[in-house]
Enzyme design. Sequence first.
Site, PDB file in Angstrom:
ATOM      1  N   SER A  16      58.483  48.113 -53.422  1.00 41.39           N
ATOM      2  CA  SER A  16      57.458  48.492 -54.008  1.00 41.39           C
ATOM      3  C   SER A  16      56.560  47.723 -54.892  1.00 41.39           C
ATOM      4  CB  SER A  16      57.962  49.647 -54.765  1.00 41.39           C
ATOM      5  OG  SER A  16      58.780  49.204 -56.034  1.00 41.39           O
ATOM      6  N   LYS A  20      49.510  48.457 -53.048  1.00 43.88           N
ATOM      7  CA  LYS A  20      48.958  49.629 -51.869  1.00 43.88           C
ATOM      8  C   LYS A  20      47.644  50.326 -52.784  1.00 43.88           C
ATOM      9  CE  LYS A  20      52.051  52.303 -50.850  1.00 43.88           C
ATOM     10  NZ  LYS A  20      53.391  52.220 -51.501  1.00 43.88           N
ATOM     11  N   TYR A  57      56.770  56.108 -69.021  1.00 40.46           N
ATOM     12  CA  TYR A  57      57.473  55.002 -68.725  1.00 40.46           C
ATOM     13  C   TYR A  57      57.892  55.190 -67.308  1.00 40.46           C
ATOM     14  CZ  TYR A  57      58.279  53.772 -73.693  1.00 40.46           C
ATOM     15  OH  TYR A  57      58.247  53.525 -74.800  1.00 40.46           O
ATOM     16  N   CYS A 384      42.269  61.057 -78.460  1.00 40.60           N
ATOM     17  CA  CYS A 384      43.152  62.095 -78.206  1.00 40.60           C
ATOM     18  C   CYS A 384      44.124  62.075 -79.375  1.00 40.60           C
ATOM     19  CB  CYS A 384      43.696  62.305 -76.833  1.00 40.60           C
ATOM     20  SG  CYS A 384      44.232  64.124 -76.461  1.00 40.60           S
ATOM     21  N   GLY A 386      45.003  59.819 -80.953  1.00 42.67           N
ATOM     22  CA  GLY A 386      44.207  58.747 -81.803  1.00 42.67           C
ATOM     23  C   GLY A 386      43.425  59.342 -82.852  1.00 42.67           C
ATOM     24  N   HIS A 510      39.314  61.960 -73.039  1.00 45.30           N
ATOM     25  CA  HIS A 510      39.405  60.641 -72.620  1.00 45.30           C
ATOM     26  C   HIS A 510      38.483  59.818 -72.191  1.00 45.30           C
ATOM     27  CE1 HIS A 510      43.924  61.266 -73.157  1.00 45.30           C
ATOM     28  NE2 HIS A 510      43.644  62.516 -73.115  1.00 45.30           N
ATOM     29  N   GLU A 512      38.340  57.093 -71.101  1.00 42.04           N
ATOM     30  CA  GLU A 512      38.991  55.970 -70.291  1.00 42.04           C
ATOM     31  C   GLU A 512      38.854  56.313 -68.728  1.00 42.04           C
ATOM     32  OE1 GLU A 512      40.701  57.492 -72.283  1.00 42.04           O
ATOM     33  OE2 GLU A 512      42.753  58.063 -71.931  1.00 42.04           O
TER      34      GLU A 512
HETATM   35  N1  GLN Z   1      49.728  65.447 -78.179  1.00 43.27           N
HETATM   36  C1  GLN Z   1      48.404  66.026 -78.617  1.00 43.27           C
HETATM   37  C2  GLN Z   1      47.950  67.238 -78.141  1.00 43.27           C
HETATM   38  O1  GLN Z   1      48.498  68.002 -77.023  1.00 43.27           O
HETATM   39  C3  GLN Z   1      47.552  64.806 -77.770  1.00 43.27           C
HETATM   40  C4  GLN Z   1      47.516  64.559 -76.493  1.00 43.27           C
HETATM   41  C5  GLN Z   1      46.879  63.414 -75.927  1.00 43.27           C
HETATM   42  O2  GLN Z   1      46.672  62.227 -76.756  1.00 43.27           O
HETATM   43  N2  GLN Z   1      46.522  63.349 -74.598  1.00 43.27           N
HETATM   44  O3  GLN Z   1      46.880  67.687 -78.478  1.00 43.27           O
END
Ligand code: GLN
Length: 539
Positions: A16, A20, A57, A384, A386, A510, A512
């Site tokens: 793996s 790919k 993880y 989020c 953060g 998000h 990103e």
């Molecule tokens: N745990 C937070 C929530 O559910 C932030 C989720 C995240 O960072 N994607 O609102």
Amino acid sequence: MSAGTKYIFVTGGVTSSLGKGIVSASLAKLLQARGHTVTIQKLDPYINVDPGTLNPYEHGECFVTDDGAETDLDLGHYERFLNTPTSQANNVTTGKIYQTVIEKERRGDFLGKTVQVIPHITDEIKDRIRALGKTGKYEIVITEIGGTVGDIESLPYIEAIRQLKWELGKDCIVIHLTLIPYLSTTGELKTKPTQHSVKLMLEYGVQPDILVCRAEHKISKELKNKIALFCNVEARAVIEAIDASTIYEVPLFMEAEKLDIVVLEKLGLPVKGEAKLESWKHFLTSLKTPKTEVRIGLVGKYIELKDSYKSIAESFIHAGVANECKVKLEWIHSETITDENVGSKLNGLTGILVAPGFGNRGIEGKINAIKFAREHKIPFLGICLGMQCAVIEFARNVMGLKGAHSTEMNPETAHPVIDLLEAQKKITNKGGTMRLGAYTCNIIEGTKVFEAYKTVEISERHRHRYEFNNEYLGDFERAGMVASGINPNAGLVEIVELKDHPWFVGVQFHPEYKSTVENPHPLFVNFVKAAVHVASLVH
Ligand code: GLN
């Protein structure tokens, strides 16, 4: 037209992690650059219905599409390379396949038949593959099969490919990605593992049409001939995939090996002119010749596995190029940051990003890092969780709300500045139940984020259950943290920023997930720009 859709299957052998996803995305890029409409799909053989419930993880980041699918991180690569969005249909797991088949069985759709892997599971797999062709939107569908040939769980997928090869004839090819290991003691590249892997494919009834061979060293013509002879493929269909210094170089490597031409010929499609890759090459040149460098700290709790923050790391690469600058990411484990060591841990950084996440582990380290960024006027982006931590930090340390917290971490807090969304209160199932996918957000003019987006209405992707608690909004704004982006329908605060700071932004969504080579995300671009500015003041 679905009848004319061509299908390419990408399987993996030997081991793996051969890339790919990157090879699939690179091939798709080349075909797109030749004017074809292409999409890529990932079939994952694990039994989870989607990766949404997986710890990062396990398989790295969970990517989210506009239509709210929680998917494998390879879909991020597909979007970043092709600059076109993917959707629910682009990622299918064994869990999803079985769930659908079992639902059909419970409804009585199989009319008393015994439900079996062949044909019922394989039919469902084939339907999922053809579904993208049937949309009529794509000339070519590339389907990447997760895992490695020989895994028990990927057997039904290989069997579905065998059947499709039979049914589709010339409209379908199989590319097998293998490893040609280098033995340093003898100084040789060895082809045996590839031969064995192809033999295994043959045992299942599938003859690969093309072999893409990962290797640390160049594969000679003689060696290619040998592989061709043992594996029943043409020598020109043995493609060398040598290690690249950046994933964005792989399309050019594949072009040099003529992978696109071999693919088109085998699919019976005309080969005209060349792939138009000028802007891609321009991006690569800028990437390799940055004018400056900035050090940005990425504070998170899954730092041991960098794939957990794949899209964030790639967004920094895109934004770095947009600023003609190399972003050197410092990966900082939030659990290691304390009140005492925060200064030394974050010393010299000209930008700090606090990553998304779930649960309490490492939370106080994140809050300490944010306090440091706020007080020392270091450009900051919170995504989020953060962003939620930025709100908590401000409440505690500026507004004096002792013990302010998110009810995710402390349901009993006296000051629930981040609280469960109303729509989440009755939900008990964990899978696929968050606030997911694209939502509109209105930007307030005159703010840092307006400067970045240069427009009022934006759409960004979400994945969370908790939200800024609007009961506190007035107090926050009076104290200097303003809501600069609001969901127009629900009134939810989606962006906060500090008035008295060079660049301090927290976003509930998000960004990103939407940054691509062609469209670097405006928030990352302006965050890096602010970091470059701070770095220039220091020097
Ligand atoms: N745990 C937070 C929530 O559910 C932030 C989720 C995240 O960072 N994607 O609102």
